[in-house]
Design a protein around this motif. Structure first.
Motif, PDB file in Angstrom:
ATOM      1  N   ASP A  67      58.034  57.976  43.204  1.00 18.54           N
ATOM      2  CA  ASP A  67      59.219  57.786  42.171  1.00 18.54           C
ATOM      3  C   ASP A  67      58.853  58.725  41.002  1.00 18.54           C
ATOM      4  O   ASP A  67      59.911  59.437  40.577  1.00 18.54           O
ATOM      5  CB  ASP A  67      59.323  56.197  41.800  1.00 18.54           C
ATOM      6  N   THR A  89      66.996  59.591  45.658  1.00 19.80           N
ATOM      7  CA  THR A  89      68.225  59.960  44.974  1.00 19.80           C
ATOM      8  C   THR A  89      68.048  59.399  43.498  1.00 19.80           C
ATOM      9  O   THR A  89      67.980  58.497  43.289  1.00 19.80           O
ATOM     10  CB  THR A  89      69.541  59.496  45.724  1.00 19.80           C
ATOM     11  N   VAL A 105      70.195  60.191  39.648  1.00 20.19           N
ATOM     12  CA  VAL A 105      71.415  60.582  38.845  1.00 20.19           C
ATOM     13  C   VAL A 105      71.123  61.138  37.562  1.00 20.19           C
ATOM     14  O   VAL A 105      70.296  60.145  36.943  1.00 20.19           O
ATOM     15  CB  VAL A 105      72.485  59.302  38.984  1.00 20.19           C
ATOM     16  N   ARG A 122      73.962  56.429  29.338  1.00 20.78           N
ATOM     17  CA  ARG A 122      73.510  55.774  30.545  1.00 20.78           C
ATOM     18  C   ARG A 122      74.216  56.055  31.668  1.00 20.78           C
ATOM     19  O   ARG A 122      74.165  55.390  32.743  1.00 20.78           O
ATOM     20  CB  ARG A 122      72.771  54.247  30.603  1.00 20.78           C
ATOM     21  N   ARG A 123      75.307  56.782  31.482  1.00 22.00           N
ATOM     22  CA  ARG A 123      76.095  57.234  32.602  1.00 22.00           C
ATOM     23  C   ARG A 123      76.067  58.191  33.018  1.00 22.00           C
ATOM     24  O   ARG A 123      75.344  59.303  32.416  1.00 22.00           O
ATOM     25  CB  ARG A 123      77.668  56.933  31.980  1.00 22.00           C
ATOM     26  N   PRO A 124      76.351  58.689  34.352  1.00 14.21           N
ATOM     27  CA  PRO A 124      76.062  59.844  35.224  1.00 14.21           C
ATOM     28  C   PRO A 124      76.748  60.903  34.390  1.00 14.21           C
ATOM     29  O   PRO A 124      77.945  60.877  33.676  1.00 14.21           O
ATOM     30  CB  PRO A 124      76.843  59.702  36.346  1.00 14.21           C
ATOM     31  N   GLY A 166      74.217  67.304  44.151  1.00 17.97           N
ATOM     32  CA  GLY A 166      75.719  66.989  44.216  1.00 17.97           C
ATOM     33  C   GLY A 166      76.103  67.235  42.839  1.00 17.97           C
ATOM     34  O   GLY A 166      75.407  68.337  41.844  1.00 17.97           O
ATOM     35  N   ARG A 167      77.134  66.553  42.230  1.00  9.63           N
ATOM     36  CA  ARG A 167      77.747  66.767  41.005  1.00  9.63           C
ATOM     37  C   ARG A 167      76.973  66.175  40.047  1.00  9.63           C
ATOM     38  O   ARG A 167      76.458  66.910  39.069  1.00  9.63           O
ATOM     39  CB  ARG A 167      79.089  66.058  41.031  1.00  9.63           C
ATOM     40  N   THR A 168      76.555  64.899  40.274  1.00 11.68           N
ATOM     41  CA  THR A 168      75.618  64.288  39.168  1.00 11.68           C
ATOM     42  C   THR A 168      74.122  63.838  39.768  1.00 11.68           C
ATOM     43  O   THR A 168      73.293  63.326  39.252  1.00 11.68           O
ATOM     44  CB  THR A 168      76.277  63.137  38.543  1.00 11.68           C
ATOM     45  N   SER A 169      74.037  63.936  41.272  1.00  7.01           N
ATOM     46  CA  SER A 169      72.900  63.334  41.896  1.00  7.01           C
ATOM     47  C   SER A 169      72.001  64.558  42.657  1.00  7.01           C
ATOM     48  O   SER A 169      72.658  65.625  43.068  1.00  7.01           O
ATOM     49  CB  SER A 169      73.444  62.491  42.802  1.00  7.01           C
ATOM     50  N   THR A 185      66.611  56.687  39.084  1.00  2.43           N
ATOM     51  CA  THR A 185      66.770  56.545  40.651  1.00  2.43           C
ATOM     52  C   THR A 185      67.654  55.679  40.911  1.00  2.43           C
ATOM     53  O   THR A 185      67.845  54.499  40.509  1.00  2.43           O
ATOM     54  CB  THR A 185      65.302  55.728  41.031  1.00  2.43           C
ATOM     55  N   ILE A 186      68.587  56.140  42.115  1.00  2.50           N
ATOM     56  CA  ILE A 186      69.670  55.276  42.373  1.00  2.50           C
ATOM     57  C   ILE A 186      69.365  54.672  43.735  1.00  2.50           C
ATOM     58  O   ILE A 186      69.732  53.565  44.275  1.00  2.50           O
ATOM     59  CB  ILE A 186      70.963  55.749  42.261  1.00  2.50           C
ATOM     60  N   SER A 187      68.344  55.473  44.455  1.00  4.44           N
ATOM     61  CA  SER A 187      68.129  54.877  45.859  1.00  4.44           C
ATOM     62  C   SER A 187      66.803  55.500  46.247  1.00  4.44           C
ATOM     63  O   SER A 187      66.508  56.736  46.003  1.00  4.44           O
ATOM     64  CB  SER A 187      69.051  55.057  46.963  1.00  4.44           C
TER      65      SER A 187
END
Ligand SMILES: CCCCCCCCCCCCCCCC(=O)SCCNC(=O)CCNC(=O)[C@H](O)C(C)(C)COP(=O)(O)OP(=O)(O)OC[C@H]1O[C@@H](n2cnc3c(N)ncnc32)[C@H](O)[C@@H]1OP(=O)(O)O
Length: 139
Positions: A46, A120, A122, A128-130, A91-94, A63-65
């Motif tokens: 991680d 994954t 973000v 704390r938002r994407p 991706g866009r945010t990830s 970490t989201i996943s």
């Protein structure tokens, strides 16, 4: 510490560049059976992936996943443990980041892949938002 293991893979993932983290497995990192604890490996993975994510996203990431975790072989106290991590998709945010863990017996040259997983992350802002991942100025 020496150990009896099945045949070692001699190929290092050198095409992925140097390891993000290289350390030595210590007695404090063991499970009750005396081998290196899978949770310790996951924490280091991680951290390695998080380092790559923060560098690419130029800031904080969460970490989201964690998927496809496979523990192929055990790790032993005294092993040199190398954590390789690289982005496989942005991706866009990830960002999806592949992590491979390789061990080398302390007193030998043979290396083998012991663990791998797909993380994954973000990119997040101060709220704390994407947040969008910035353009990759290094191509
Ligand atoms: C002061 C700081 C200095 C920084 C110095 C840096 C130091 C560098 C070293 C650090 C190394 C340690 C690294 C440890 C990192 C942690 O330990 S973080 C702690 C554990 N993680 C958490 O607590 C996160 C908890 N989750 C959350 O807060 C929210 O889910 C998040 C992450 C803000 C995302 O918000 P959300 O509303 O759920 O996300 P949403 O907008 O639906 O989707 C965002 C993106 O995620 C994707 N996504 C959503 N769900 C999933 C899923 N289940 N699976 C995969 N992707 C998904 C979406 O597809 C989307 O991707 P894009 O299409 O935009 O590319």
């Amino acid at each position: 510490m020496t150990s009896e293991l099945p045949s070692a893979e001699s190929v290092q993932p050198t095409d992925r560049g140097p390891p993000v983290i290289r350390t030595v497995a210590m007695p404090t990192d063991t499970n009750p059976a005396g081998d290196i604890f899978g949770g310790w490996l996951m924490a280091q993975m991680d951290m390695a992936a998080g380092n790559v994510a923060a560098r690419r996203a130029r800031g904080r990431c969460a970490t989201i996943s964690a998927e496809a975790m496979t523990f192929h072989r055990p790790v032993f106290v005294g092993d040199e443990v190398s954590f390789y991590a690289w982005i496989v998709k942005t991706g866009r945010t990830s960002m999806r980041i592949q992590v491979e863990v390789w061990r080398r017996e302390r007193e030998g040259e043979a290396t083998m892949k012991v663990t791998e997983g797909l993380f994954t992350f973000v990119a997040i802002g101060p709220d704390r938002r994407p947040r969008p991942i910035p353009e990759d100025i290094e191509g």
